[in-house]
Design an enzyme around this catalytic site. Structure first.
Site, PDB file in Angstrom:
ATOM      1  N   HIS A  74      14.932  71.120 -22.553  1.00  0.00           N
ATOM      2  CA  HIS A  74      14.426  70.935 -21.225  1.00  0.00           C
ATOM      3  C   HIS A  74      14.039  70.355 -20.195  1.00  0.00           C
ATOM      4  CE1 HIS A  74      15.415  76.053 -21.466  1.00  0.00           C
ATOM      5  NE2 HIS A  74      15.790  75.116 -22.173  1.00  0.00           N
TER       6      HIS A  74
ATOM      7  N   TYR B  11       8.605  80.033 -13.384  1.00  0.00           N
ATOM      8  CA  TYR B  11       7.354  80.193 -13.470  1.00  0.00           C
ATOM      9  C   TYR B  11       7.639  81.196 -11.560  1.00  0.00           C
ATOM     10  CZ  TYR B  11       6.038  77.779 -17.207  1.00  0.00           C
ATOM     11  OH  TYR B  11       6.030  77.331 -18.635  1.00  0.00           O
TER      12      TYR B  11
ATOM     13  N   PRO C 138      -1.956  81.190 -20.900  1.00  0.00           N
ATOM     14  CA  PRO C 138      -0.483  80.563 -21.287  1.00  0.00           C
ATOM     15  C   PRO C 138       0.487  79.828 -20.164  1.00  0.00           C
ATOM     16  CG  PRO C 138      -0.557  83.075 -21.478  1.00  0.00           C
ATOM     17  CD  PRO C 138      -2.188  82.397 -21.034  1.00  0.00           C
TER      18      PRO C 138
ATOM     19  N   LYS D 197       0.359  75.422 -23.276  1.00  0.00           N
ATOM     20  CA  LYS D 197      -0.051  74.564 -23.768  1.00  0.00           C
ATOM     21  C   LYS D 197      -1.324  75.154 -25.527  1.00  0.00           C
ATOM     22  CE  LYS D 197       0.247  70.976 -21.439  1.00  0.00           C
ATOM     23  NZ  LYS D 197       1.832  70.475 -21.633  1.00  0.00           N
TER      24      LYS D 197
ATOM     25  N   TYR E 138       2.620  68.846 -17.938  1.00  0.00           N
ATOM     26  CA  TYR E 138       3.202  69.914 -18.739  1.00  0.00           C
ATOM     27  C   TYR E 138       3.943  69.383 -19.712  1.00  0.00           C
ATOM     28  CZ  TYR E 138       6.031  73.536 -18.889  1.00  0.00           C
ATOM     29  OH  TYR E 138       6.801  74.722 -19.904  1.00  0.00           O
TER      30      TYR E 138
HETATM   31  P1  FAD Z   1      -3.045  81.381 -35.225  1.00  0.00           P
HETATM   32  O1  FAD Z   1      -1.928  81.661 -34.795  1.00  0.00           O
HETATM   33  O2  FAD Z   1      -3.744  83.004 -34.909  1.00  0.00           O
HETATM   34  O3  FAD Z   1      -3.763  81.569 -36.133  1.00  0.00           O
HETATM   35  C1  FAD Z   1      -4.676  82.474 -37.236  1.00  0.00           C
HETATM   36  C2  FAD Z   1      -4.293  82.916 -38.313  1.00  0.00           C
HETATM   37  O4  FAD Z   1      -5.361  83.343 -38.865  1.00  0.00           O
HETATM   38  C3  FAD Z   1      -3.352  84.156 -38.290  1.00  0.00           C
HETATM   39  O5  FAD Z   1      -2.457  84.183 -39.161  1.00  0.00           O
HETATM   40  C4  FAD Z   1      -4.348  85.102 -38.816  1.00  0.00           C
HETATM   41  O6  FAD Z   1      -4.093  86.415 -38.924  1.00  0.00           O
HETATM   42  C5  FAD Z   1      -4.747  84.415 -39.669  1.00  0.00           C
HETATM   43  N1  FAD Z   1      -6.488  84.708 -39.878  1.00  0.00           N
HETATM   44  C6  FAD Z   1      -7.047  85.321 -38.900  1.00  0.00           C
HETATM   45  N2  FAD Z   1      -8.508  85.382 -39.330  1.00  0.00           N
HETATM   46  C7  FAD Z   1      -8.697  85.312 -40.614  1.00  0.00           C
HETATM   47  C8  FAD Z   1      -9.344  85.582 -41.652  1.00  0.00           C
HETATM   48  N3  FAD Z   1     -10.833  85.686 -41.076  1.00  0.00           N
HETATM   49  N4  FAD Z   1      -9.001  84.637 -42.933  1.00  0.00           N
HETATM   50  C9  FAD Z   1      -7.948  84.332 -42.731  1.00  0.00           C
HETATM   51  N5  FAD Z   1      -7.127  84.657 -42.178  1.00  0.00           N
HETATM   52  C10 FAD Z   1      -7.348  84.127 -40.814  1.00  0.00           C
HETATM   53  N6  FAD Z   1       0.969  79.830 -26.560  1.00  0.00           N
HETATM   54  C11 FAD Z   1       1.370  78.975 -25.283  1.00  0.00           C
HETATM   55  O7  FAD Z   1       1.179  77.910 -25.853  1.00  0.00           O
HETATM   56  N7  FAD Z   1       2.518  80.141 -24.945  1.00  0.00           N
HETATM   57  C12 FAD Z   1       2.385  81.327 -24.745  1.00  0.00           C
HETATM   58  O8  FAD Z   1       3.708  82.079 -24.272  1.00  0.00           O
HETATM   59  C13 FAD Z   1       1.871  81.925 -26.196  1.00  0.00           C
HETATM   60  N8  FAD Z   1       1.079  83.489 -26.125  1.00  0.00           N
HETATM   61  C14 FAD Z   1       0.377  83.864 -26.886  1.00  0.00           C
HETATM   62  C15 FAD Z   1      -0.190  85.369 -26.636  1.00  0.00           C
HETATM   63  C16 FAD Z   1      -1.033  86.237 -27.812  1.00  0.00           C
HETATM   64  C17 FAD Z   1      -1.064  87.537 -28.148  1.00  0.00           C
HETATM   65  C18 FAD Z   1      -1.715  85.286 -28.072  1.00  0.00           C
HETATM   66  C19 FAD Z   1      -2.940  85.195 -29.735  1.00  0.00           C
HETATM   67  C20 FAD Z   1      -1.424  83.550 -28.502  1.00  0.00           C
HETATM   68  C21 FAD Z   1      -0.685  83.246 -27.684  1.00  0.00           C
HETATM   69  N9  FAD Z   1      -0.422  81.641 -27.651  1.00  0.00           N
HETATM   70  C22 FAD Z   1       0.701  81.146 -26.184  1.00  0.00           C
HETATM   71  C23 FAD Z   1      -1.233  80.877 -28.087  1.00  0.00           C
HETATM   72  C24 FAD Z   1      -0.806  79.537 -29.246  1.00  0.00           C
HETATM   73  O9  FAD Z   1       0.781  80.994 -30.198  1.00  0.00           O
HETATM   74  C25 FAD Z   1      -1.137  79.462 -29.545  1.00  0.00           C
HETATM   75  O10 FAD Z   1      -3.112  78.945 -29.717  1.00  0.00           O
HETATM   76  C26 FAD Z   1      -1.504  79.680 -31.670  1.00  0.00           C
HETATM   77  O11 FAD Z   1      -0.385  80.513 -32.387  1.00  0.00           O
HETATM   78  C27 FAD Z   1      -2.635  78.942 -32.530  1.00  0.00           C
HETATM   79  O12 FAD Z   1      -2.415  78.535 -33.808  1.00  0.00           O
HETATM   80  P2  FAD Z   1      -2.951  78.161 -35.215  1.00  0.00           P
HETATM   81  O13 FAD Z   1      -2.846  78.289 -36.462  1.00  0.00           O
HETATM   82  O14 FAD Z   1      -4.246  78.373 -34.255  1.00  0.00           O
HETATM   83  O15 FAD Z   1      -3.884  79.876 -34.334  1.00  0.00           O
HETATM   84  C1  PHB Z   2       7.646  81.565 -23.915  1.00  0.00           C
HETATM   85  O1  PHB Z   2       8.187  81.341 -23.578  1.00  0.00           O
HETATM   86  O2  PHB Z   2       6.994  82.865 -25.092  1.00  0.00           O
HETATM   87  C2  PHB Z   2       6.076  81.294 -22.485  1.00  0.00           C
HETATM   88  C3  PHB Z   2       7.012  79.918 -22.528  1.00  0.00           C
HETATM   89  C4  PHB Z   2       6.233  78.865 -21.326  1.00  0.00           C
HETATM   90  C5  PHB Z   2       4.637  79.015 -21.361  1.00  0.00           C
HETATM   91  C6  PHB Z   2       4.376  80.136 -21.711  1.00  0.00           C
HETATM   92  C7  PHB Z   2       4.863  81.349 -22.733  1.00  0.00           C
HETATM   93  O3  PHB Z   2       4.427  79.103 -20.339  1.00  0.00           O
END
Ligand code: FAD
Ligand code: PHB
Length: 391
Positions: free
Chosen positions: A72, A201, A293, A297, A385
């Site tokens: 995009h 947005y 979100p 980022k 962005y």
């Molecule tokens: P996570 O994806 O949280 O992975 C951490 C892992 O550790 C998980 O699998 C969890 O089960 C595991 N874990 C937790 N505690 C323990 C433990 N004690 N022992 C062992 N394992 C454990 N970002 C965007 O950019 N756009 C979005 O739209 C967006 N939507 C989101 C919606 C939600 C509900 C959430 C929670 C986050 C969202 N994010 C979004 C943020 C993005 O998904 C995260 O920044 C990304 O997942 C970070 O990756 P991570 O691996 O650091 O953490």
């Molecule tokens: C998404 O597609 O989930 C999404 C895209 C852009 C954002 C946040 C979430 O800023």
């Protein structure tokens, strides 16, 4: 059992680190609290910066993303009944973002880990890091009622915001910064064509809305809701009605709606824990920081953390050079804080803050008017962005 790097958390941070290290001959184990189906069922981010795309290529997990992801070169900001395009490529020497779901990245990483015989333990209970202030850290956990111990050189805390790694650090050694927003995002995934070719947005008196997508036949939509809103008060019809009201009329009229296949509410939070290294425990991704979100980022910051961390570890094992590990926290945090600023700014620009009154609403509108007419302001938005460089 002994490995070189013990990784807590099998989300994108932990899996990507494990894959990059394994490709360099460094042994890891990933300890994940949940079962695999649960991890793969989570619907999260969808917009990838070029830095993350490059990391996935380096990790040899980019094939499906290259085939199915969509580049995009812009997105729309809607307000006052009109859409205004932000030309990302035009303001950044041709940079673009990749639209490809976090769920798919996680699946690709699991497939690659399996193919290489990577060690991943699911449903690991009470994972605990020990002695990370010494040269001999270790991890303990329970699985199927049995106790296990993993000795390692380093522990990577990739276990997200609610994980065990950050909580195992003495509070006196951590400085935490937090802002909690008085609203959340209600998200819906539906097997319908997206509202437009690019993301929209939307700033509206009723609250923020976002039209996003995962593919040409899978759409992701969000509306700003109060943080204590209940999911069962949002049947599909109410969601679609609310979304339509927050979009310019033409967009609302052509919106294709359908049955939601996922619906969830995510609270919005800004959070940073400093530093990201404590002896031989290194935090990465959501374990160390959270962004709202709005700027897309969260996942991208997890990737830049893993970039700096993987290089630090690879240098250490290749040549004994510890400088990359020594500077890990500072390098990662420099980039984290810039993304925190950008995500906070985009959140402030686009959401309705009910407690702030009419003056703040007019200032917000003036900023939007200025943004879409000022090439300099659009360039600053575009540059952030598409993602600041990893440096
Ligand atoms: P996570 O994806 O949280 O992975 C951490 C892992 O550790 C998980 O699998 C969890 O089960 C595991 N874990 C937790 N505690 C323990 C433990 N004690 N022992 C062992 N394992 C454990 N970002 C965007 O950019 N756009 C979005 O739209 C967006 N939507 C989101 C919606 C939600 C509900 C959430 C929670 C986050 C969202 N994010 C979004 C943020 C993005 O998904 C995260 O920044 C990304 O997942 C970070 O990756 P991570 O691996 O650091 O953490
Ligand atoms: C998404 O597609 O989930 C999404 C895209 C852009 C954002 C946040 C979430 O800023």
């Amino acid at each position: 059992m002994r490995v070189q790097v013990g990784i807590i958390g099998g989300g994108p941070s932990g899996l990507l680190l494990s894959q990059l290290l394994h490709l360099q001959g460094i042994e890891t184990i990933v300890l994940e609290r949940r079962e695999r189906a649960y991890v793969l069922g989570r619907i999260r981010a969808g917009v990838l910066e070029q830095g993350l795309v490059a990391m996935l290529r380096e990790a040899k997990v980019a094939e499906r993303m290259e085939a199915e992801g969509e580049l995009h070169e812009g997105f729309d900001i809607a307000f006052g009944g009109r859409r205004h395009r932000i030309d990302l490529a035009g303001h950044t020497n041709g940079a673009a973002v990749m639209v490809y779901g976090q769920t798919e990245i996680t699946r690709d990483l699991y497939d690659a880990r399996d193919a290489m015989g990577g060690l991943i333990v699911h449903e690991a209970v009470d994972v605990t890091p020990h002695d990370f202030d010494s040269d001999a850290p270790y991890l303990t956990y329970r699985k199927d009622g049995r106790e296990h111990r993993i000795d390692c050189d380093f522990i990577a805390g990739c276990d997200g915001f609610h994980g065990a790694s950050r909580k195992s650090i003495p509070t006196s050694a951590l400085k935490e910064y937090e802002r909690v927003y008085p609203f959340g995002w209600l998200g819906v995934l539906s097997e319908t064509p997206p509202a437009s070719d690019e993301l929209i947005y939307s700033n509206h008196e009723r609250g923020f809305a976002l039209c996003s997508m995962r593919s040409r036949s899978l759409s992701r939509y969000y509306v700003q809701v109060l943080v204590d809103e209940k999911l069962d008060e949002w049947p599909d019809e109410r969601f679609w009605d609310e979304l339509r009201m927050r979009l310019p009329e033409e967009t609302a009229q052509s919106l294709v709606t359908g049955v939601s296949i996922e619906k969830s509410i995510a609270p919005l939070r800004s959070f940073v824990a400093e530093p990201m290294r404590h002896g031989r425990l290194l935090l990465a991704g959501d374990a160390a920081h959270i962004v709202p979100p709005t700027g897309a980022k969260g996942l991208n910051l997890a990737a830049s953390d893993i970039y700096f961390l993987s290089r630090g570890l690879i240098d250490y094992y290749r040549t004994g050079d510890e400088s990359g590990l020594a500077s890990y926290s500072q390098k990662a945090l420099d980039r984290v804080w810039k993304a925190e600023r950008f995500s906070w700014w985009m959140t402030e620009l686009l959401h309705r803050f009910q407690d702030r009154g009419p003056f703040a609403a007019r200032i917000q509108r003036a900023e939007l008017d200025y943004l879409v007419k000022s090439s300099a302001a659009m360039a600053a938005l575009a540059e952030n962005y598409v993602g600041l460089p990893y440096e």
